[in-house]
Design a protein around this motif. Structure first.
Motif, PDB file in Angstrom:
ATOM      1  N   ILE A 102     -56.902 -11.927 -13.433  1.00 45.56           N
ATOM      2  CA  ILE A 102     -56.016 -13.011 -13.890  1.00 45.56           C
ATOM      3  C   ILE A 102     -54.613 -12.468 -14.119  1.00 45.56           C
ATOM      4  O   ILE A 102     -53.659 -12.895 -13.486  1.00 45.56           O
ATOM      5  CB  ILE A 102     -56.564 -13.677 -15.173  1.00 45.56           C
ATOM      6  CG1 ILE A 102     -57.860 -14.431 -14.841  1.00 45.56           C
ATOM      7  CG2 ILE A 102     -55.515 -14.649 -15.749  1.00 45.56           C
ATOM      8  CD1 ILE A 102     -58.531 -15.074 -16.041  1.00 45.56           C
ATOM      9  N   SER A 121     -53.283  -9.684 -13.304  1.00 44.82           N
ATOM     10  CA  SER A 121     -52.667  -8.973 -12.176  1.00 44.82           C
ATOM     11  C   SER A 121     -52.231  -9.928 -11.069  1.00 44.82           C
ATOM     12  O   SER A 121     -51.662  -9.507 -10.068  1.00 44.82           O
ATOM     13  CB  SER A 121     -53.640  -7.938 -11.603  1.00 44.82           C
ATOM     14  OG  SER A 121     -54.007  -7.016 -12.598  1.00 44.82           O
ATOM     15  N   GLY A 122     -52.513 -11.210 -11.236  1.00 46.50           N
ATOM     16  CA  GLY A 122     -52.058 -12.203 -10.271  1.00 46.50           C
ATOM     17  C   GLY A 122     -52.986 -12.357  -9.076  1.00 46.50           C
ATOM     18  O   GLY A 122     -52.694 -13.123  -8.158  1.00 46.50           O
ATOM     19  N   LEU A 148     -56.076 -13.653  -8.712  1.00 42.32           N
ATOM     20  CA  LEU A 148     -56.680 -14.982  -8.545  1.00 42.32           C
ATOM     21  C   LEU A 148     -55.644 -15.995  -8.089  1.00 42.32           C
ATOM     22  O   LEU A 148     -55.914 -16.827  -7.216  1.00 42.32           O
ATOM     23  CB  LEU A 148     -57.278 -15.460  -9.867  1.00 42.32           C
ATOM     24  CG  LEU A 148     -58.765 -15.219 -10.081  1.00 42.32           C
ATOM     25  CD1 LEU A 148     -59.201 -15.957 -11.326  1.00 42.32           C
ATOM     26  CD2 LEU A 148     -59.579 -15.681  -8.869  1.00 42.32           C
ATOM     27  N   GLN A 149     -54.463 -15.908  -8.687  1.00 39.36           N
ATOM     28  CA  GLN A 149     -53.400 -16.841  -8.305  1.00 39.36           C
ATOM     29  C   GLN A 149     -53.120 -16.734  -6.803  1.00 39.36           C
ATOM     30  O   GLN A 149     -53.035 -17.738  -6.093  1.00 39.36           O
ATOM     31  CB  GLN A 149     -52.132 -16.515  -9.095  1.00 39.36           C
ATOM     32  CG  GLN A 149     -50.943 -17.373  -8.689  1.00 39.36           C
ATOM     33  CD  GLN A 149     -49.642 -16.935  -9.345  1.00 39.36           C
ATOM     34  OE1 GLN A 149     -49.594 -15.903 -10.003  1.00 39.36           O
ATOM     35  NE2 GLN A 149     -48.610 -17.727  -9.165  1.00 39.36           N
ATOM     36  N   PHE A 154     -56.316 -18.126  -4.765  1.00 40.37           N
ATOM     37  CA  PHE A 154     -56.407 -19.590  -4.756  1.00 40.37           C
ATOM     38  C   PHE A 154     -55.262 -20.173  -3.917  1.00 40.37           C
ATOM     39  O   PHE A 154     -55.439 -21.099  -3.134  1.00 40.37           O
ATOM     40  CB  PHE A 154     -56.340 -20.143  -6.185  1.00 40.37           C
ATOM     41  CG  PHE A 154     -57.599 -19.964  -6.994  1.00 40.37           C
ATOM     42  CD1 PHE A 154     -58.613 -19.109  -6.560  1.00 40.37           C
ATOM     43  CD2 PHE A 154     -57.787 -20.640  -8.192  1.00 40.37           C
ATOM     44  CE1 PHE A 154     -59.777 -18.938  -7.310  1.00 40.37           C
ATOM     45  CE2 PHE A 154     -58.943 -20.479  -8.934  1.00 40.37           C
ATOM     46  CZ  PHE A 154     -59.940 -19.626  -8.506  1.00 40.37           C
ATOM     47  N   GLY A 155     -54.077 -19.612  -4.103  1.00 41.38           N
ATOM     48  CA  GLY A 155     -52.915 -20.098  -3.359  1.00 41.38           C
ATOM     49  C   GLY A 155     -53.091 -19.919  -1.862  1.00 41.38           C
ATOM     50  O   GLY A 155     -52.760 -20.822  -1.065  1.00 41.38           O
TER      51      GLY A 155
END
Lengths: 444, 444, 444, 444
Positions: free
Chosen positions: B14, B16-17, B19-20, B23-24
């Motif tokens: 989360i 560390s970016g 998942l972002q 998902f993106g």
């Protein structure tokens, strides 16, 4: 003894980067967190929910952490009403006043969440308990009220110099929640989500084409297109192309300075004969006499519209803005010559005029001007799409950093960008000409 | 008919970016996802786990999505062994070869995850089933083996021109997992996590102080400090300060070009008398004869070390590098004069020498050279700390974009940066001089 | 039928580049010339004289050529009196008005050459036949009269918006002669003659040292040092060094904006504790509340001087300016927050205040602000030494192009430039402290 | 006791700035001068003549002054033969060797002025007393002899690494005269004379049109057009336009790097389908596998021409260069992937190949590459017209500073510049198509 509070986050908080920023902020500021509950959106269309308790060794650290979480959309678990304190004097805010973000915001007042009107960053947030029926601002206040605002208490932003003694100003951040923009559920094309970077890897012409499509779409659905333009637009020879866009009805508002308007008018008055052009090219200092003379002529005529009326000014961007009733603001600056009588020389007055334009805009195209672009950007909510074009990468980066969640930055030559953009917009418009015309008609 | 696969992600995914980005990527590429399981790290020290099923309308889209997820650390739920195909010829890779990232990577071979050695991006990944006992490369291969690598199968990266016919090259991405860097559990000071941006808001002197502290710490614990330097370091008058850092033992490797070395030596040979300095300042073209003569003199002496030995070269950065046994690589380029006999004129040979330096470095300081900095950056794993300093913001941005997760970028004047850095490093070293000396001694 | 006129040039017209520009202009514009007489200065201290006849095919071309020659100092062989036409209205100039250069200029009136006062480019040139004894402007006019101006007719520049109906405005260019700056007879050190370029080849520290020496010399002989500063001076941590220069009496005038002053005061009010500093570094958005609060506090106190008086403001650049009676102008702009009550929000009023400062200055140091530097540069005669420092080469180039014959441009980091400059100025002052103090005392 | 010498200058020495530079150099370096004779060119077509005696306090200063005067075309009053000293070893020049300028140069040998062949700056100047009939270099030497060189002694430049033991190398500067370029007798349009500046004031499209006309004229009269191109040409989407220019016969030589060629070929092999394009746009890292695969494919095919032959490569710039027999040099660098088999990896070998191209060129168009443009610029005589285009103003300034007397610099986006240029060149060619075709045929 540790201090802790529990906050909640809800929405597309994973892919919008919200959780990443919140967890990061806690760690960076020296706190720690415990996730009490986490319901992940199972599918890209479902929102997630997170409740977490934040702990810090001292109250000051906890406050700093909660401030960061708040700015990213976190709300205290059991929010209480917004705390209001009367402004002690005109243009003076109470201690610990709440300074707004540029994101959509609500305040909890009398147990109800009220949407904050006229969102803009770095403002005070004023709550008006009930319509001030008999007060001196009653009419103005009514007029300002955004569409659909019901009767009852209202909340809106006020820049510092608009704060009046007695205004009920929000303090601290309890009872306030912000909604940072979320990543669109599908790709945004050239308009990246919170990228704040400038890709030099993208083919220029493809990007311009995407911007042209967006501009056409906004215009065709009746949206408001605002152009912010610096004098380089004229110097670089792109004035005709911008004038074409205005004439075709694709520009609803123009925000520029005295220099832009003067260069445009000078070009219209003096720039048509070949002999003149050649001279200007090779002896730019020569042109300066024309510059002053241009301003003198417009002063003599009584202003730009008057110069159009009397037939002195017959082409160019400013001419088309007059002819097409474009909402035009010329803001003065300390480096101006003249200025033109249409230029608003007082910075606060000019800023207020720009603010009105910015709040109306659906898309803003910023062309080669840092000063005016920053002024406009300061007034924009984070939900307005922006396009920033400049030859200087530092300018583009600075503008993109300011806040729109959907922005395109291009480091390119304005002298080729605007003509290419105009070509794509106008050629694409052939099939849909009536729509564009209708829009232009409506605007008028 | 839809296509889908299930992948797993684990770690500080989360904050560390990770998942972002995952998902993106699914949404941007037109797929959709279902989260099968999500175990959130309850506390900042606990890792999270996510298993999600990705679905796309066609196999091509699914492949593109899985590629992105893979690059962000996702692993297929039931990974199979890495797929190896023999290279069909020297410097030719098999179709669908796996191109490496610069993150730590493992391959699943014979059911075991093996760490990939010599991590570097855009390489082929070669698996050696067992040590090649009698082959021609046996010794070299042994020598290259990283510390602690047990007997048994090995995996390592190979740049394209090192690929030999018959090398077993990984294809596709099954059986391969990467570990993108995770956000440190506490703030990294000047070394931001994956920021890739250049803050113009930070006080310059504070940032230099933080870099000085990091450099001292690395040096004092016996780490390897690599400096990449362009000729502007000398032109701007910062050569003495860099020479001081070398002399004090704070530089383990220097990567530069023929121009840097020649300017430095020219300054040592001609730049000491005031008269000369003044001439050089006012008539830079005059200096060019000195430039060619400098190279001619070093050729006559038989190289830089020989010039130090014979007493011709007695000061400056190159002198100190010789005296302090700094690992120095001078790479040639097509704009060189001369070049010096120490310059490696073949680009591949020079790149290999730079690669050896880069793989040893614990921190890399890049000073005012885009060409050499990109060459070094290409060889660095994402875990090496980097500092990029240049007067041109575009250069700094380009270098920061290339991959280190912990990088400092400064847009500043090298002529004041290096002296300030040296002052902070050397004044801070007063208390800890012995450690720095020990380190210097070890390096020798 | 050809058209021709004879003009004269006199002075160091070879080494100052005057002849080169004149001959070039004739050829570029399509004319031809015959040198009637040429007396070369036999020695570097002797002036040269040239009389040449210029011929063109048409009157328009001849006029364009004569305009260029005039701007470079040429005078018609038999000059007639300046042609004066009354301004037809306020802020309106007569057709073919003469637009000034920024060079020393004289007008021939009643057969006498009169020196033009308050030289500034792009202005109208107004001649006042005799002191207007009883008129409404008598006092102001007397007050403005430059030292040593004898009784009798006067000539001075007027910006367009100062032109009043009936002012006798010079038209055409007959009876007007300009004296472009000549190359100094010996090298100017860092201050190159009409170079307009930015040398990246010069050692930064040497150049800063030369600027420091010039600044000390100007200050010690009682000259006027003007500093133009942007907010980056504060952001980059250079505020303390600038405050030191002000405190030591080396700054006579400060021209800045609302942003500069607010950032400086905010730093003074909030930036001293370590905790705050760290927060500001890592969370620049956090600081914005402090920014607004700072302005609100100064408004509450009644202005900056009042805040010093009441003990609220106790350090920083603005504090030192109040304490040392530095002539300070804060000009407003459309991107300002607040603004502070000391900020002049009207662009024309602010420009006039800047104009007064610029006309007094003997040396101008422009630090990291394009907007304010251009505003100041617009008002400077070409004889004022200028130093332009910015991280952006385009900014430095643009400022150097504007006109001082003796200018230093440096593309460097303001965060290291100002502290280094202050160190050199203040250390050099140790031996000559009394002089500097005397100067400071005089200024006060 | 003073030292003095008398020198002569002849030519358009006023309007070309020669006298200004010479007088300035004497003063800057601390000498003084007496003009013995001055015959001014009475008309713009007549040359001027100046004989002046230069005096200095010491021999060293006089030498420095004479060096500057020499570089600007001054010749000692009674010149003696050039002083030749045999090179003591390969790649070693004798003390006080003469370092060339990039201007046309002659040497006085046996009482005769001989034109120096292969003019290039920063080289040694070698005199070959008579054709070396039996020596090892006889053939090569004959081959190199420039057209029209008569039998008898020859003089030519040699870069340091080409100097061989025994070469007769010119020392000091007696017996050598240079002819700096003179201002053309009429305006050069976009190609300013020795301006070395970059005008941001000129309309972009007008300037591109002037460049297009020049390019067409050179091509139509059978001249040699050389293009130097960086990878940004391809990234920005301008590859097709450049390929069109090659196909139409407007490019005679291409100087680029491995990156340019690989990106172009990758685009040809992978970039045609919309799906790919979209992916590349949004996921630039994704493309890197294609990059390596492209190189691997070209290696497999046996080189670029072989890939065209076998039908693998069917479009793009490199394809058109093969098809149109464009003289192509791909120079390697330390940041290359691969490289392609066509890339010259040795810097000296690559430089020599570039040198051959540069010596043939009549006009050089430099597109978005600092490295290759500097390498080419180093080899160009000052008489070759150059056009430098880059988005970075510092790059353009650096390139313009290097020496062509007739150069155009544009700070603009390559992604729009090249398509616009191609459009203007190709549309203008409609009327003159046969000439262009003839030229293309001749080149082949």
């Amino acid at each position: 003894m540790t201090h802790s509070r529990t906050v909640e986050l809800e929405g597309h908080i994973i892919d919008s980067g919200t959780l990443q920023r919140c967890f990061g902020a806690v760690m960076d500021l020296g706190g720690s967190f415990d996730v009490e509950q986490f319901d992940v959106g199972k599918h890209e269309t479902e929102v997630s929910y997170c409740r977490l308790t934040v702990t810090a060794d001292d109250a000051e650290t906890l406050r700093a952490i909660l401030h960061e979480l708040h700015q990213n959309g976190a709300v205290l678990e059991d929010p209480s009403d917004v705390e209001l304190v009367a402004a002690p004097a005109d243009r003076v805010v109470p201690p610990n006043f709440y300074s707004t973000t540029n994101h959509p915001t609500e305040v909890l007042y009398d147990g109800e969440w009220i949407e904050v009107e006229r969102i803009e960053m770095d403002c005070a947030l004023v709550v008006e308990p009930e319509p001030d029926a008999g007060g001196r601002d009653a009419d103005a206040s009514e007029e300002d009220r955004e569409d659909g605002a019901a009767d009852g208490p209202r909340a809106y932003t006020k820049v510092l110099n608009a704060v009046e003694e007695g205004d009920l100003v929000a303090t601290d951040q309890s009872g306030i929640r912000v909604r940072p923009p979320e990543r669109p559920r599908s790709g945004g094309g050239a308009f990246g989500f919170m990228q704040g970077g400038v890709s030099a890897e993208r083919p220029s012409e493809s990007t311009i084409r995407e911007v042209a499509e967006e501009l056409r779409e906004v215009s065709e659905r009746g949206g408001n297109v605002m152009v912010v333009a610096g004098p380089a637009v004229i110097h670089s020879g792109a004035g005709d192309a911008l004038a074409d866009l205005v004439e075709a009805g694709y520009v609803d508002a123009l925000s520029a300075g005295n220099g832009f308007a003067t260069h445009d008018i000078e070009r219209s008055l003096y720039g048509t004969s070949l002999g003149m052009d050649v001279e200007t090219l090779e002896h730019p200092r020569k042109g300066h006499k024309h510059h002053i003379w241009t301003i003198s002529e417009i002063i003599r005529a009584g202003g730009i519209a008057a110069a159009v009326d009397e037939g002195t000014l017959t082409e160019g961007v400013m001419y088309q803005c007059v002819e097409n009733d474009v909402d035009t603001v010329l803001a003065g600056s300390i480096r101006d010559d003249g200025p033109l009588p249409d230029t608003i020389t007082d910075a606060i007055e000019a800023q207020n005029a720009i603010r009105e334009q910015a709040h109306e805009a659906d898309i803003v195209i910023m062309l080669a001007t840092l000063l005016h672009s920053v002024a406009v950007g300061n007034c924009l909510p984070s939900t307005t799409k922006t396009v920033c074009v400049d030859i200087n990468p530092a300018t583009v980066t600075q503008l993109l950093d300011r806040g729109s969640a959907q922005a395109v930055g291009m480091v390119t030559d304005i002298g080729t960008f605007v003509p290419t953009l105009a070509e794509y917009v106008l050629e694409g418009a052939d099939d849909t000409e009536s729509a564009a015309c209708d829009d232009a008609a409506e605007d008028a």
